[in-house]
Design a protein around this motif. Structure first.
Motif, PDB file in Angstrom:
ATOM      1  N   LEU A  18      -1.119  12.653   1.792  1.00 45.03           N
ATOM      2  CA  LEU A  18      -1.263  13.067   3.190  1.00 45.03           C
ATOM      3  C   LEU A  18      -0.221  12.405   4.072  1.00 45.03           C
ATOM      4  CD1 LEU A  18      -5.153  12.767   3.397  1.00 45.03           C
ATOM      5  CD2 LEU A  18      -3.815  14.879   3.262  1.00 45.03           C
ATOM      6  N   ASN A  19       0.046  11.142   3.822  1.00 43.47           N
ATOM      7  CA  ASN A  19       1.026  10.395   4.614  1.00 43.47           C
ATOM      8  C   ASN A  19       1.423   9.171   3.805  1.00 43.47           C
ATOM      9  OD1 ASN A  19      -0.943   8.298   5.167  1.00 43.47           O
ATOM     10  ND2 ASN A  19      -1.878   9.757   6.583  1.00 43.47           N
ATOM     11  N   MET A  20       2.096   8.223   4.427  1.00 45.28           N
ATOM     12  CA  MET A  20       2.638   7.097   3.668  1.00 45.28           C
ATOM     13  C   MET A  20       1.555   6.189   3.066  1.00 45.28           C
ATOM     14  SD  MET A  20       5.704   7.664   3.525  1.00 45.28           S
ATOM     15  CE  MET A  20       6.885   6.377   3.263  1.00 45.28           C
ATOM     16  N   GLY A  80       0.819  -1.217   0.000  1.00 45.26           N
ATOM     17  CA  GLY A  80       0.000   0.000   0.000  1.00 45.26           C
ATOM     18  C   GLY A  80       0.850   1.262   0.000  1.00 45.26           C
ATOM     19  N   VAL A  81       1.939   1.230   0.760  1.00 46.66           N
ATOM     20  CA  VAL A  81       2.830   2.393   0.836  1.00 46.66           C
ATOM     21  C   VAL A  81       3.459   2.649  -0.534  1.00 46.66           C
ATOM     22  CG1 VAL A  81       4.978   3.261   1.861  1.00 46.66           C
ATOM     23  CG2 VAL A  81       3.296   2.074   3.296  1.00 46.66           C
ATOM     24  N   LEU A  82       3.948   1.580  -1.157  1.00 50.29           N
ATOM     25  CA  LEU A  82       4.590   1.725  -2.465  1.00 50.29           C
ATOM     26  C   LEU A  82       3.590   2.232  -3.503  1.00 50.29           C
ATOM     27  CD1 LEU A  82       6.720  -1.503  -2.184  1.00 50.29           C
ATOM     28  CD2 LEU A  82       7.662   0.786  -2.574  1.00 50.29           C
ATOM     29  N   ASN A  83       2.379   1.681  -3.515  1.00 50.22           N
ATOM     30  CA  ASN A  83       1.389   2.125  -4.505  1.00 50.22           C
ATOM     31  C   ASN A  83       0.965   3.567  -4.260  1.00 50.22           C
ATOM     32  OD1 ASN A  83       1.462  -0.189  -5.959  1.00 50.22           O
ATOM     33  ND2 ASN A  83      -0.488  -1.002  -5.242  1.00 50.22           N
ATOM     34  N   ASN A  84       0.880   3.963  -2.996  1.00 46.55           N
ATOM     35  CA  ASN A  84       0.530   5.353  -2.677  1.00 46.55           C
ATOM     36  C   ASN A  84       1.592   6.297  -3.259  1.00 46.55           C
ATOM     37  OD1 ASN A  84      -0.698   7.589  -1.439  1.00 46.55           O
ATOM     38  ND2 ASN A  84       0.366   7.273   0.506  1.00 46.55           N
ATOM     39  N   LEU A  85       2.872   5.966  -3.029  1.00 47.37           N
ATOM     40  CA  LEU A  85       3.964   6.830  -3.510  1.00 47.37           C
ATOM     41  C   LEU A  85       4.047   6.810  -5.036  1.00 47.37           C
ATOM     42  CD1 LEU A  85       6.726   5.859  -0.904  1.00 47.37           C
ATOM     43  CD2 LEU A  85       5.401   7.973  -0.970  1.00 47.37           C
ATOM     44  N   SER A 129       2.167   1.122  10.555  1.00 47.20           N
ATOM     45  CA  SER A 129       1.306   1.590  11.634  1.00 47.20           C
ATOM     46  C   SER A 129       1.545   3.051  11.988  1.00 47.20           C
ATOM     47  CB  SER A 129       1.546   0.725  12.868  1.00 47.20           C
ATOM     48  OG  SER A 129       2.914   0.748  13.158  1.00 47.20           O
ATOM     49  N   LYS A 130       2.614   3.647  11.451  1.00 49.61           N
ATOM     50  CA  LYS A 130       2.928   5.020  11.844  1.00 49.61           C
ATOM     51  C   LYS A 130       2.977   5.951  10.648  1.00 49.61           C
ATOM     52  CE  LYS A 130       5.609   4.366  16.026  1.00 49.61           C
ATOM     53  NZ  LYS A 130       6.941   4.433  16.558  1.00 49.61           N
ATOM     54  N   PRO A 131       1.827   6.449  10.191  1.00 50.77           N
ATOM     55  CA  PRO A 131       1.863   7.372   9.072  1.00 50.77           C
ATOM     56  C   PRO A 131       2.541   8.685   9.463  1.00 50.77           C
ATOM     57  CG  PRO A 131      -0.393   6.991   9.831  1.00 50.77           C
ATOM     58  CD  PRO A 131       0.502   6.195  10.715  1.00 50.77           C
ATOM     59  N   THR A 132       3.255   9.274   8.505  1.00 49.18           N
ATOM     60  CA  THR A 132       3.925  10.548   8.779  1.00 49.18           C
ATOM     61  C   THR A 132       3.237  11.626   7.964  1.00 49.18           C
ATOM     62  OG1 THR A 132       5.866   9.171   8.463  1.00 49.18           O
ATOM     63  CG2 THR A 132       6.267  11.497   8.950  1.00 49.18           C
TER      64      THR A 132
END
Ligand code: TMP
Length: 253
Positions: free
Chosen positions: A74-76, A47-52, A247-250
């Motif tokens: 908004l975040n990762m 999910g993080v990779l696809n968001n970026l 678990s920790k979006p920035t």
């Protein structure tokens, strides 16, 4: 903090009401599905990779004047997008034969097509997103003739942009799928590229080795999906410096 209102939960993303009217928060999940969710898994970090990656492609499209629903990351795991009415079509552009086209027409995967071919599927999971023609689209009123002209032009512009960007980092854009949304500005409606553009919705092959760097790695059990997507992100310079902590979006500005 008040809980956000969930608007829709899809296979790879959850949509929440945004902070202002007309906005939506897209949350990218780690869930991977294939074959209409017959095959499922959770791939940590996807999910993080696809968001970026989707942010990178949507921003780039915006910079060359192709309208998209993207507002900001908004975040990762989350991005803010304009809310739009999704046209119930999956718009597929193919440069090389692969996947369902190879199967349907008996063309070897990897055969270069004489020109980019655009296909439309009716977005309905219960029917398995069947291929439809412009006749079906017009007859059932899913999109007008003007919409179809705009959709074709958007799809080909996205193809040119994505093919060039990927070629620049040694990757062949074999095919991809986009979704199109309608946004209303007063009395006017316009069409924008919506949903996501990521290795979940593209076929990406390394130009030298032919190695697959997209969701076929999961569909066909070819190895680590995170490694494949990370390689795409690394080549494009959008790999997060610190491996993402789900678990920790920035917050980013
Ligand atoms: P296909 O060859 O399976 O029809 O897929 C064509 C392209 O569309 C490929 O890049 C993968 C993408 N795709 C999706 O994004 N979602 C889907 O549900 C399917 C079946 C394909």
């Amino acid at each position: 903090m008040a809980r956000r209102k969930k608007i829709y939960e899809g296979k790879a993303k959850t949509l929440y009401e945004g902070p202002e009217p007309g906005t939506i928060v897209q949350y990218f999940k780690d869930d991977a599905t294939a074959f209409n969710a017959e095959k499922k898994d959770v791939i940590e970090g996807k999910g993080v990779l696809n968001n970026l990656l989707s942010e990178y492609f949507m921003k780039g499209l915006g910079q060359i004047g192709v309208p998209t629903h993207f507002l900001k990351r908004l975040n990762m795991r989350e991005q803010l997008v304009r809310s739009c009415e999704i046209i119930p079509l999956e718009v597929i552009v193919r440069n090389y034969a692969a996947g369902s086209m190879s199967k349907r027409l008996g063309i070897d995967e990897g055969t270069q097509l004489p020109r980019p071919i655009v296909e439309y599927c009716y977005k309905d999971d219960s029917l398995g997103d069947p291929l439809v023609s412009e006749e079906h689209i017009a007859a059932f009123g899913w999109a007008s003739q003007q919409d179809m002209d705009d959709i074709l032009s958007l799809a080909l512009r996205v193809n040119d942009f994505m093919s060039g960007v990927m070629f620049g980092v040694g990757i062949r854009l074999v095919d991809f799928k986009i979704e199109i949304g309608r946004v209303y500005d007063g009395d006017f409606q316009r069409l924008v590229v919506a949903d996501e553009i990521s290795p979940d919705s593209c076929r990406l092959w390394d130009i030298e080795s032919g190695q697959k760097l997209d969701k076929d790695v999961f569909r066909r059990d070819l190895g680590s999906l995170t490694d494949a997507y990370s390689e795409v992100a690394r080549r494009l310079g959008v790999m997060p410096n610190n491996p993402p902590s789900p678990s920790k979006p920035t917050l980013v500005n």
